[in-house]
Design a protein around this motif. Structure first.
Motif, PDB file in Angstrom:
ATOM      1  N   GLU A 125       0.849  -1.179   0.000  1.00 12.32           N
ATOM      2  CA  GLU A 125       0.000   0.000   0.000  1.00 12.32           C
ATOM      3  C   GLU A 125       0.888   1.234   0.000  1.00 12.32           C
ATOM      4  O   GLU A 125       1.803   1.341   0.813  1.00 12.32           O
ATOM      5  CB  GLU A 125      -0.926   0.015   1.212  1.00 12.32           C
ATOM      6  N   VAL A 126       0.614   2.143  -0.924  1.00 12.84           N
ATOM      7  CA  VAL A 126       1.446   3.325  -1.091  1.00 12.84           C
ATOM      8  C   VAL A 126       0.565   4.566  -1.123  1.00 12.84           C
ATOM      9  O   VAL A 126      -0.465   4.588  -1.809  1.00 12.84           O
ATOM     10  CB  VAL A 126       2.274   3.238  -2.397  1.00 12.84           C
ATOM     11  N   GLU A 127       0.969   5.599  -0.394  1.00 14.71           N
ATOM     12  CA  GLU A 127       0.275   6.891  -0.443  1.00 14.71           C
ATOM     13  C   GLU A 127       0.686   7.609  -1.723  1.00 14.71           C
ATOM     14  O   GLU A 127       1.878   7.716  -2.035  1.00 14.71           O
ATOM     15  CB  GLU A 127       0.644   7.743   0.773  1.00 14.71           C
ATOM     16  N   THR A 128      -0.286   8.121  -2.447  1.00 14.29           N
ATOM     17  CA  THR A 128      -0.003   8.848  -3.676  1.00 14.29           C
ATOM     18  C   THR A 128      -0.308  10.329  -3.486  1.00 14.29           C
ATOM     19  O   THR A 128      -1.420  10.692  -3.096  1.00 14.29           O
ATOM     20  CB  THR A 128      -0.834   8.303  -4.851  1.00 14.29           C
ATOM     21  N   VAL A 129       0.677  11.163  -3.766  1.00 11.69           N
ATOM     22  CA  VAL A 129       0.515  12.613  -3.709  1.00 11.69           C
ATOM     23  C   VAL A 129       0.380  13.119  -5.138  1.00 11.69           C
ATOM     24  O   VAL A 129       1.313  12.981  -5.942  1.00 11.69           O
ATOM     25  CB  VAL A 129       1.727  13.282  -3.016  1.00 11.69           C
ATOM     26  N   LEU A 130      -0.774  13.669  -5.460  1.00 11.00           N
ATOM     27  CA  LEU A 130      -1.039  14.145  -6.812  1.00 11.00           C
ATOM     28  C   LEU A 130      -0.722  15.633  -6.927  1.00 11.00           C
ATOM     29  O   LEU A 130      -1.151  16.433  -6.093  1.00 11.00           O
ATOM     30  CB  LEU A 130      -2.502  13.896  -7.184  1.00 11.00           C
ATOM     31  N   VAL A 131       0.024  15.978  -7.948  1.00  8.77           N
ATOM     32  CA  VAL A 131       0.412  17.361  -8.198  1.00  8.77           C
ATOM     33  C   VAL A 131      -0.178  17.799  -9.526  1.00  8.77           C
ATOM     34  O   VAL A 131       0.050  17.152 -10.558  1.00  8.77           O
ATOM     35  CB  VAL A 131       1.950  17.504  -8.233  1.00  8.77           C
ATOM     36  N   ASP A 132      -0.927  18.881  -9.510  1.00  4.82           N
ATOM     37  CA  ASP A 132      -1.449  19.407 -10.768  1.00  4.82           C
ATOM     38  C   ASP A 132      -0.320  19.976 -11.605  1.00  4.82           C
ATOM     39  O   ASP A 132       0.620  20.588 -11.072  1.00  4.82           O
ATOM     40  CB  ASP A 132      -2.479  20.508 -10.494  1.00  4.82           C
ATOM     41  N   GLY A 133      -0.406  19.784 -12.910  1.00  3.04           N
ATOM     42  CA  GLY A 133       0.603  20.356 -13.785  1.00  3.04           C
ATOM     43  C   GLY A 133       1.861  19.527 -13.853  1.00  3.04           C
ATOM     44  O   GLY A 133       1.904  18.376 -13.417  1.00  3.04           O
ATOM     45  N   PRO A 134       2.930  20.110 -14.379  1.00  2.00           N
ATOM     46  CA  PRO A 134       4.181  19.372 -14.616  1.00  2.00           C
ATOM     47  C   PRO A 134       4.878  18.993 -13.322  1.00  2.00           C
ATOM     48  O   PRO A 134       4.494  19.449 -12.240  1.00  2.00           O
ATOM     49  CB  PRO A 134       5.013  20.363 -15.431  1.00  2.00           C
ATOM     50  N   PRO A 135       5.910  18.173 -13.411  1.00  2.00           N
ATOM     51  CA  PRO A 135       6.665  17.779 -12.220  1.00  2.00           C
ATOM     52  C   PRO A 135       7.142  19.006 -11.444  1.00  2.00           C
ATOM     53  O   PRO A 135       7.661  19.953 -12.047  1.00  2.00           O
ATOM     54  CB  PRO A 135       7.840  16.988 -12.790  1.00  2.00           C
ATOM     55  N   PRO A 136       6.992  19.014 -10.126  1.00  2.00           N
ATOM     56  CA  PRO A 136       7.392  20.174  -9.324  1.00  2.00           C
ATOM     57  C   PRO A 136       8.896  20.359  -9.222  1.00  2.00           C
ATOM     58  O   PRO A 136       9.367  21.417  -8.827  1.00  2.00           O
ATOM     59  CB  PRO A 136       6.777  19.873  -7.957  1.00  2.00           C
ATOM     60  N   ALA A 137       9.653  19.327  -9.528  1.00  2.00           N
ATOM     61  CA  ALA A 137      11.116  19.388  -9.580  1.00  2.00           C
ATOM     62  C   ALA A 137      11.565  18.407 -10.655  1.00  2.00           C
ATOM     63  O   ALA A 137      10.821  17.488 -11.014  1.00  2.00           O
ATOM     64  CB  ALA A 137      11.715  19.042  -8.219  1.00  2.00           C
ATOM     65  N   PRO A 138      12.768  18.580 -11.192  1.00  2.00           N
ATOM     66  CA  PRO A 138      13.192  17.753 -12.338  1.00  2.00           C
ATOM     67  C   PRO A 138      13.080  16.252 -12.126  1.00  2.00           C
ATOM     68  O   PRO A 138      12.809  15.511 -13.072  1.00  2.00           O
ATOM     69  CB  PRO A 138      14.648  18.183 -12.549  1.00  2.00           C
ATOM     70  N   THR A 139      13.310  15.761 -10.928  1.00  2.00           N
ATOM     71  CA  THR A 139      13.269  14.310 -10.690  1.00  2.00           C
ATOM     72  C   THR A 139      12.168  13.909  -9.715  1.00  2.00           C
ATOM     73  O   THR A 139      12.233  12.861  -9.101  1.00  2.00           O
ATOM     74  CB  THR A 139      14.634  13.823 -10.154  1.00  2.00           C
ATOM     75  N   VAL A 140      11.138  14.745  -9.608  1.00  2.00           N
ATOM     76  CA  VAL A 140      10.037  14.475  -8.681  1.00  2.00           C
ATOM     77  C   VAL A 140       8.724  14.357  -9.448  1.00  2.00           C
ATOM     78  O   VAL A 140       8.309  15.301 -10.121  1.00  2.00           O
ATOM     79  CB  VAL A 140       9.920  15.580  -7.614  1.00  2.00           C
ATOM     80  N   GLY A 141       8.110  13.183  -9.367  1.00  2.00           N
ATOM     81  CA  GLY A 141       6.796  12.992  -9.971  1.00  2.00           C
ATOM     82  C   GLY A 141       6.775  12.783 -11.459  1.00  2.00           C
ATOM     83  O   GLY A 141       5.712  12.739 -12.075  1.00  2.00           O
ATOM     84  N   ASP A 142       7.943  12.637 -12.066  1.00  2.00           N
ATOM     85  CA  ASP A 142       8.037  12.503 -13.524  1.00  2.00           C
ATOM     86  C   ASP A 142       8.297  11.047 -13.880  1.00  2.00           C
ATOM     87  O   ASP A 142       9.436  10.590 -13.886  1.00  2.00           O
ATOM     88  CB  ASP A 142       9.153  13.398 -14.054  1.00  2.00           C
ATOM     89  N   THR A 143       7.261  10.299 -14.177  1.00  2.00           N
ATOM     90  CA  THR A 143       7.386   8.881 -14.497  1.00  2.00           C
ATOM     91  C   THR A 143       7.591   8.692 -15.996  1.00  2.00           C
ATOM     92  O   THR A 143       7.389   9.626 -16.781  1.00  2.00           O
ATOM     93  CB  THR A 143       6.120   8.111 -14.079  1.00  2.00           C
ATOM     94  N   PRO A 144       7.949   7.497 -16.440  1.00  2.00           N
ATOM     95  CA  PRO A 144       8.088   7.254 -17.881  1.00  2.00           C
ATOM     96  C   PRO A 144       6.776   7.335 -18.662  1.00  2.00           C
ATOM     97  O   PRO A 144       6.791   7.313 -19.888  1.00  2.00           O
ATOM     98  CB  PRO A 144       8.671   5.832 -17.934  1.00  2.00           C
TER      99      PRO A 144
END
Length: 336
Positions: A246-265
């Motif tokens: 079980e994993v908590e998911t933090v959803l961010v509107d728009g593009p990744p907030p940092a270059p290596t954060v939230g940017d999946t393939p």
């Protein structure tokens, strides 16, 4: 005859064709035999870049030549040069050949406002990039053009594959979530609200398209993707279910907030979703597996390959294509 038989699609396609009654010759550079293949499958060694070797392995000819590793117009010319000895061809292409109404495509996606906005879903009639030598996409477009023009000499079905998934993949997008789960990461960040959709394509569904096209020769272009195009959040949840975490998911509107954060393939600002009605209409195609049904073998393959080694050594092409996918320090610092 299957060229590139030791690859991720080839392994499954050889088995599907053999079980369908074809006499299959599996060709690869190493001449490997997959344990899942029926005993009657023949294996042969050849480098498809070597024109003489390719012609030699084709020999007196074959009814159908399936090419997994044709990447440019020169490979199309190799195939059409065998037209007198080959009845028809089935060739893997890519949905990356598509272009939007403003001339944007996968090659422009890193430019400001450069990501293509395709209709949902994309049909095979959508215009494509101009053929050229500049990129994977333009070379695939050149491959397609050469084969389509020569359709009267060599009927060829071109399959525009999406985000291919399954065992033996050298750049498995699923690695992004599998490794995080293995590393005990119980919170993740997803850009674009976790709603990104980049159409996946199971090796099993592509193999089914190959099997059907082999029996129904013709000159055509068809999309080759799964029946569904899940969001990146849905993909993450499906992988969690397979791995029992079980994993908590933090959803961010728009593009990744940092270059290596939230940017999946899979993280794209607008959907890339293809239509499969042409394959159903022309070949009688029906998908043989869903994305979720295919995940257990994919996850198991990734887990096994990661065991005891750095992910960059296990998947060097993944690191080359995407950079550092696991910058945990940046992920932990961002919420603060």
């Amino acid at each position: 005859m299957v060229i590139g038989a030791a690859g991720q699609i080839g392994r499954v396609a050889v088995g599907a064709l053999a079980r369908d009654g074809w006499e299959v010759t599996a060709v690869s550079r190493g001449g490997a035999r997959d344990v899942s293949w029926p005993d009657e499958v023949r294996v042969s060694t050849a480098d498809r870049a070597d024109e003489t070797a390719l012609a030699a392995v084709v020999g007196d000819g074959c009814d159908v030549l399936v090419d997994m590793v044709a990447y440019g117009p020169e490979h199309a010319r190799q195939l059409t040069g065998l037209a007198g000895r080959v009845g028809s061809a089935v060739v893997i292409s890519s949905l990356s050949v598509y272009e939007d109404d403003k001339g944007r495509n996968f090659d422009t996606q890193t430019e400001p406002d450069g990501f293509p906005e395709y209709p949902v879903p994309i049909t095979e009639g959508r215009r494509t990039v101009r053929p050229g030598e500049g990129s994977y996409s333009t070379r695939k477009a050149g491959l397609e053009r050469e084969l389509l023009v020569a359709g009267d000499q060599l009927p060829a079905t071109l399959l525009r594959a999406g985000a291919i998934h399954g065992p033996y993949c050298r750049t498995p997008r699923e690695l992004y979530f599998v490794k995080r789960n293995l590393d005990g990461r119980r919170r993740r960040v997803l850009a674009h609200g976790g709603a990104s959709r980049f159409h996946p394509a199971s090796v099993h569904n592509i193999a089914e398209l190959i099997r059907l096209a082999a029996a129904q020769p013709g000159t055509r272009v068809l999309n080759a993707v799964d029946a569904e195009a899940p969001t990146v959040a849905e993909i993450a949840g499906a992988i969690d279910a397979v791995m029992g975490v079980e994993v908590e998911t933090v959803l961010v509107d728009g593009p990744p907030p940092a270059p290596t954060v939230g940017d999946t393939p899979w993280s794209v600002p607008v959907p890339v979703v293809c239509d499969m009605s042409a394959a159903a209409r022309e070949l009688g195609y029906r998908p043989v597996v869903t994305y979720a049904e295919s995940l257990p073998e994919t996850v198991a393959w990734i887990e096994d390959r990661l065991a005891g080694q750095d992910w960059r050594k296990a998947y060097p092409r993944m690191y080359e294509a995407y950079g550092d996918l696991f910058d945990y320090a940046a992920e932990d610092a961002w919420p603060a």
